[in-house]
Write a protein that holds these residues in place. Structure first.
Motif, PDB file in Angstrom:
ATOM      1  N   LEU A  60     107.113 -77.474 142.792  1.00 27.86           N
ATOM      2  CA  LEU A  60     108.135 -78.429 142.383  1.00 27.86           C
ATOM      3  C   LEU A  60     109.113 -78.586 143.545  1.00 27.86           C
ATOM      4  O   LEU A  60     109.768 -77.617 143.946  1.00 27.86           O
ATOM      5  CB  LEU A  60     108.849 -77.918 141.128  1.00 27.86           C
ATOM      6  N   TYR A  61     109.199 -79.769 144.087  1.00 27.41           N
ATOM      7  CA  TYR A  61     110.094 -80.041 145.209  1.00 27.41           C
ATOM      8  C   TYR A  61     111.539 -80.041 144.722  1.00 27.41           C
ATOM      9  O   TYR A  61     111.838 -80.577 143.653  1.00 27.41           O
ATOM     10  CB  TYR A  61     109.720 -81.391 145.828  1.00 27.41           C
ATOM     11  N   TYR A  62     112.431 -79.436 145.478  1.00 22.08           N
ATOM     12  CA  TYR A  62     113.822 -79.326 145.047  1.00 22.08           C
ATOM     13  C   TYR A  62     114.388 -80.710 144.712  1.00 22.08           C
ATOM     14  O   TYR A  62     114.117 -81.694 145.379  1.00 22.08           O
ATOM     15  CB  TYR A  62     114.684 -78.647 146.120  1.00 22.08           C
ATOM     16  N   GLY A  63     115.138 -80.768 143.639  1.00 18.88           N
ATOM     17  CA  GLY A  63     115.770 -82.005 143.225  1.00 18.88           C
ATOM     18  C   GLY A  63     114.977 -82.804 142.206  1.00 18.88           C
ATOM     19  O   GLY A  63     115.533 -83.667 141.535  1.00 18.88           O
ATOM     20  N   THR A  64     113.683 -82.523 142.085  1.00 13.74           N
ATOM     21  CA  THR A  64     112.880 -83.224 141.082  1.00 13.74           C
ATOM     22  C   THR A  64     113.447 -82.959 139.701  1.00 13.74           C
ATOM     23  O   THR A  64     113.450 -83.837 138.841  1.00 13.74           O
ATOM     24  CB  THR A  64     111.399 -82.779 141.177  1.00 13.74           C
ATOM     25  N   GLU A  65     113.985 -81.759 139.506  1.00 13.69           N
ATOM     26  CA  GLU A  65     114.516 -81.374 138.198  1.00 13.69           C
ATOM     27  C   GLU A  65     115.854 -82.021 137.874  1.00 13.69           C
ATOM     28  O   GLU A  65     116.339 -81.903 136.752  1.00 13.69           O
ATOM     29  CB  GLU A  65     114.612 -79.847 138.091  1.00 13.69           C
ATOM     30  N   ILE A  66     116.454 -82.723 138.816  1.00 14.84           N
ATOM     31  CA  ILE A  66     117.722 -83.408 138.533  1.00 14.84           C
ATOM     32  C   ILE A  66     117.658 -84.879 138.942  1.00 14.84           C
ATOM     33  O   ILE A  66     118.675 -85.494 139.232  1.00 14.84           O
ATOM     34  CB  ILE A  66     118.927 -82.706 139.204  1.00 14.84           C
ATOM     35  N   LEU A  67     116.454 -85.426 138.971  1.00  9.64           N
ATOM     36  CA  LEU A  67     116.235 -86.856 139.214  1.00  9.64           C
ATOM     37  C   LEU A  67     116.689 -87.321 140.595  1.00  9.64           C
ATOM     38  O   LEU A  67     117.111 -88.477 140.750  1.00  9.64           O
ATOM     39  CB  LEU A  67     116.908 -87.703 138.121  1.00  9.64           C
ATOM     40  N   MET A  68     116.564 -86.462 141.615  1.00 14.82           N
ATOM     41  CA  MET A  68     116.851 -86.939 142.967  1.00 14.82           C
ATOM     42  C   MET A  68     115.832 -88.009 143.305  1.00 14.82           C
ATOM     43  O   MET A  68     114.667 -87.914 142.940  1.00 14.82           O
ATOM     44  CB  MET A  68     116.826 -85.786 143.979  1.00 14.82           C
ATOM     45  N   LYS A  69     116.277 -89.044 143.995  1.00 14.00           N
ATOM     46  CA  LYS A  69     115.397 -90.164 144.299  1.00 14.00           C
ATOM     47  C   LYS A  69     115.418 -90.459 145.787  1.00 14.00           C
ATOM     48  O   LYS A  69     116.261 -89.963 146.528  1.00 14.00           O
ATOM     49  CB  LYS A  69     115.802 -91.381 143.487  1.00 14.00           C
ATOM     50  N   GLY A  70     114.482 -91.277 146.214  1.00 13.04           N
ATOM     51  CA  GLY A  70     114.417 -91.697 147.609  1.00 13.04           C
ATOM     52  C   GLY A  70     112.980 -91.956 148.029  1.00 13.04           C
ATOM     53  O   GLY A  70     112.059 -91.306 147.567  1.00 13.04           O
ATOM     54  N   PHE A  71     112.827 -92.950 148.883  1.00  6.59           N
ATOM     55  CA  PHE A  71     111.521 -93.258 149.439  1.00  6.59           C
ATOM     56  C   PHE A  71     111.408 -92.613 150.816  1.00  6.59           C
ATOM     57  O   PHE A  71     112.406 -92.381 151.488  1.00  6.59           O
ATOM     58  CB  PHE A  71     111.304 -94.768 149.497  1.00  6.59           C
ATOM     59  N   ALA A  72     110.203 -92.332 151.243  1.00  7.18           N
ATOM     60  CA  ALA A  72     109.957 -91.563 152.462  1.00  7.18           C
ATOM     61  C   ALA A  72     110.070 -92.381 153.738  1.00  7.18           C
ATOM     62  O   ALA A  72     109.602 -91.945 154.778  1.00  7.18           O
ATOM     63  CB  ALA A  72     108.584 -90.898 152.384  1.00  7.18           C
ATOM     64  N   ASN A  73     110.683 -93.525 153.680  1.00  7.36           N
ATOM     65  CA  ASN A  73     110.829 -94.313 154.887  1.00  7.36           C
ATOM     66  C   ASN A  73     112.290 -94.696 155.044  1.00  7.36           C
ATOM     67  O   ASN A  73     112.737 -95.647 154.414  1.00  7.36           O
ATOM     68  CB  ASN A  73     109.952 -95.562 154.810  1.00  7.36           C
ATOM     69  N   PRO A  74     113.102 -93.977 155.773  1.00  9.25           N
ATOM     70  CA  PRO A  74     112.770 -92.809 156.589  1.00  9.25           C
ATOM     71  C   PRO A  74     112.748 -91.505 155.776  1.00  9.25           C
ATOM     72  O   PRO A  74     113.235 -91.468 154.646  1.00  9.25           O
ATOM     73  CB  PRO A  74     113.923 -92.776 157.599  1.00  9.25           C
ATOM     74  N   ASP A  75     112.191 -90.460 156.376  1.00 12.40           N
ATOM     75  CA  ASP A  75     112.056 -89.164 155.698  1.00 12.40           C
ATOM     76  C   ASP A  75     113.386 -88.582 155.242  1.00 12.40           C
ATOM     77  O   ASP A  75     113.437 -87.815 154.300  1.00 12.40           O
ATOM     78  CB  ASP A  75     111.371 -88.141 156.608  1.00 12.40           C
TER      79      ASP A  75
END
Length: 194
Positions: free
Chosen positions: A49-64
């Motif tokens: 589980l990537y950190y922040g998934t549990e609190i609805l962190m968002k963002g697209f990987a462009n840029p990283d």
């Protein structure tokens, strides 16, 4: 499965530091976010589980950098603190609680940690799989349809024979096995059979 001798040792994930966050990938839909987490923590393999998934962190990987932002809390000027819950929205808290509850259940579940897996062909938007071993059987049902779905236990007789009751592992609600209510659209239910 022909490629890996023991697929239960594969790491499985929804997102990571090199890809868009799961919450963004699913259009910031909280129900889908929760269903993804429930799949991750009940499917075979080692969940990451990537950190922040549990609190609805968002963002697209462009840029990283969008997927590598600081976890909120403990930094000067943070308006939210995901460690204490201060400033989190009700939706963020509900997803965090889901992760806490299901991860702790998984920790004590022999079926989810090391059990076998049997999947059934999806039927009318309902995807059902079982995780089981000699001590425990867990039924996982994901309703991917836009309407509520009935769980016809007879369809899964191969794995449900001999059981009389189902306990929702997230809520503790108990149901007679043949009287499980309809699963709402877009939700996943995780039921331990007794």
């Amino acid at each position: 499965d022909f490629l890996y001798k023991n697929p239960t040792r594969n790491v499985i994930f929804l997102d990571n530091h090199d890809m868009s966050r799961w919450f963004s990938q699913v259009g910031e839909d909280v129900r889908t976010q929760k269903a993804g987490i429930e799949w991750l923590l009940t499917c075979r393999g080692i969940p990451q589980l990537y950190y922040g998934t549990e609190i609805l962190m968002k963002g697209f990987a462009n840029p990283d950098g969008w997927v590598r932002q600081d976890f909120p809390g403990g930094w000067p000027g943070d308006k939210k603190n995901a460690f204490t819950g201060q400033g989190l929205s009700a939706e963020e808290r509900s997803v965090q609680e889901l992760v806490r509850t299901l991860a702790n259940y998984r920790k004590g579940s022999s079926a989810l940690k090391t059990g076998k897996m049997m999947q059934f062909l999806p039927h009318e938007g309902l995807y059902v799989y079982f995780r089981w071993d000699e001590r425990q059987t867990v039924l996982c049902a994901m309703n991917t349809d836009s309407l509520p779905a009935s769980l016809n236990i007879e369809r899964y007789h191969e794995r449900t024979a001999g059981f009389r009751e189902a306990v929702d592992v997230l809520t503790g609600r108990r149901y007679p096995l043949h009287e499980i209510p309809s699963i709402p659209a877009g939700e996943m239910w995780i039921l331990e059979l007794k």
